[in-house]
Design an enzyme around this catalytic site. Sequence first.
Site, PDB file in Angstrom:
ATOM      1  N   ARG A 194      19.946  -3.571 -17.133  1.00 27.15           N
ATOM      2  CA  ARG A 194      19.846  -2.370 -16.266  1.00 27.15           C
ATOM      3  C   ARG A 194      21.372  -2.089 -15.670  1.00 27.15           C
ATOM      4  O   ARG A 194      22.038  -2.850 -15.267  1.00 27.15           O
ATOM      5  CB  ARG A 194      18.879  -2.585 -15.128  1.00 27.15           C
ATOM      6  CG  ARG A 194      17.611  -2.825 -15.555  1.00 27.15           C
ATOM      7  CD  ARG A 194      16.570  -1.987 -14.661  1.00 27.15           C
ATOM      8  NE  ARG A 194      16.767  -2.425 -13.148  1.00 27.15           N
ATOM      9  CZ  ARG A 194      15.956  -3.394 -12.781  1.00 27.15           C
ATOM     10  NH1 ARG A 194      14.629  -3.992 -13.272  1.00 27.15           N
ATOM     11  NH2 ARG A 194      15.971  -3.843 -11.428  1.00 27.15           N
ATOM     12  N   SER A 222      15.680   1.808  -6.195  1.00 30.29           N
ATOM     13  CA  SER A 222      15.331   2.182  -7.480  1.00 30.29           C
ATOM     14  C   SER A 222      13.760   2.035  -7.854  1.00 30.29           C
ATOM     15  O   SER A 222      13.048   1.248  -7.154  1.00 30.29           O
ATOM     16  CB  SER A 222      16.280   1.455  -8.458  1.00 30.29           C
ATOM     17  OG  SER A 222      17.558   1.707  -8.269  1.00 30.29           O
ATOM     18  N   SER A 250      10.291   1.940 -10.517  1.00 29.20           N
ATOM     19  CA  SER A 250      10.237   1.376 -11.932  1.00 29.20           C
ATOM     20  C   SER A 250      10.173   2.470 -12.824  1.00 29.20           C
ATOM     21  O   SER A 250      10.641   2.391 -14.040  1.00 29.20           O
ATOM     22  CB  SER A 250       8.443   0.905 -11.870  1.00 29.20           C
ATOM     23  OG  SER A 250       8.629  -0.118 -11.079  1.00 29.20           O
ATOM     24  N   ARG A 268     -25.872   1.967   7.065  1.00 29.36           N
ATOM     25  CA  ARG A 268     -24.856   0.930   6.609  1.00 29.36           C
ATOM     26  C   ARG A 268     -25.421   0.217   5.489  1.00 29.36           C
ATOM     27  O   ARG A 268     -26.461  -0.579   5.860  1.00 29.36           O
ATOM     28  CB  ARG A 268     -24.247   0.247   7.698  1.00 29.36           C
ATOM     29  CG  ARG A 268     -23.196  -0.690   7.527  1.00 29.36           C
ATOM     30  CD  ARG A 268     -22.605  -1.366   8.815  1.00 29.36           C
ATOM     31  NE  ARG A 268     -21.663  -2.254   8.443  1.00 29.36           N
ATOM     32  CZ  ARG A 268     -20.435  -2.118   8.614  1.00 29.36           C
ATOM     33  NH1 ARG A 268     -20.223  -0.419   9.139  1.00 29.36           N
ATOM     34  NH2 ARG A 268     -19.401  -2.784   8.439  1.00 29.36           N
TER      35      ARG A 268
END
Length: 389
Positions: A39, A48, A50, A129
């Site tokens: 890189r 930076s 991905s 619930r």
Amino acid sequence: MVKNCFAISNWPFLHVWVSTDHDEIEKVAKQFGAQVHRRSPEVSQDSSTSLEAIREFLNHHHEVDIVGNIQATSPCLHPSDLIKVADLIQKEGFDSVFSVVRRHQFRWSEVKKGENKMTEPQNLNPAKRYRRQDWPGELYENGSFYFARRHLIEKGYLQGGKMAYYEMRAEHSVDIDIDIDWPIAEQRVLSFGYFGKEPLKEVKLLVCSIDGCLTNGRIYVTEDQKEMVSYDYRDIVGINLLKKRGIQVRLISERDCSKTLSAMQLGCVAKVSATNKLQVLEDWQKDMGLSWKEVAYLGNEESDVECLKQAGMSGVPADACAVAQKAAGYICKSNGGCGAVREFAEHIFLLLEKVNSARKQMEEVSAAGKEMGGNENSRRGNKELMKKE
């Protein structure tokens, strides 16, 4: 996982790439059969992303049509998952596929300090619930991997076009984000990690250095010049448990401590006054007809280093010398003579569980490979798998 993946039948990726700017990472990656993309400084910053690193990679590799970005912080990802994802893109025509995990968590709206309002339920009705087992849960992106076609990435997307998610098993969805995630991930990998196509061997022999492992290394001398040592009863329990599991335990020492061993009545084969521990270990291994993967070694000194390197499973007490710690695969939390043998025994028992888990993994990988079907060469094409540091 990189080295082991290439041995899998129907593995749909032609190459595995590691993207890094670190010399040591590059060296290790190449040792395990991966190709390396160095890189640039521009995409190696703390800020930076991905996506930036992937786009740079594609600028250097115009032959690549599809990229699978695997996050290095997801240590329990299995090849069987990747094979199925490749099938989604190559056979079912999806443009992007990403990983998710199912969670059963009730969400509530956030109320910031000073706001004069009440929290509100986001995905439940408190009046009705439901129980966890009656609720299918929700899918959350877990960041384990992102697969996408070139045209999407060039536009600045990892997700888009005809999208699909791939649901990972909860036990495989492990993410290392902060320091406290490490111990959890290490334990999860032991139980659910991928360990390669080659069948794991069960440990059949444990060789333990006496001085500094079974004992704390201290020798007490009486007025009549008799030696005395102390040991921890937990270690004796560990030895007995190993024997009950069918694992033979043998002891080794550089000094003549035969009288001490006789008094301890451990019932273990022992070699004292050993000037070459590795030679003794090799002799025992050959006499028992074992592979090195079936041998475990617990040592603590420089004289144990070669044995630690050779044995399939190796460990040292917490207070072992630095070179021994560097050579060992496992560092106990207990000191020598204070439960280290018992702790290492537990580590071996985890391996036995791992053996059973690995057998199941290979059955899943084999089944996933068969599902791919078709011509293997046509599936491979110009597909590349890129692994981000």
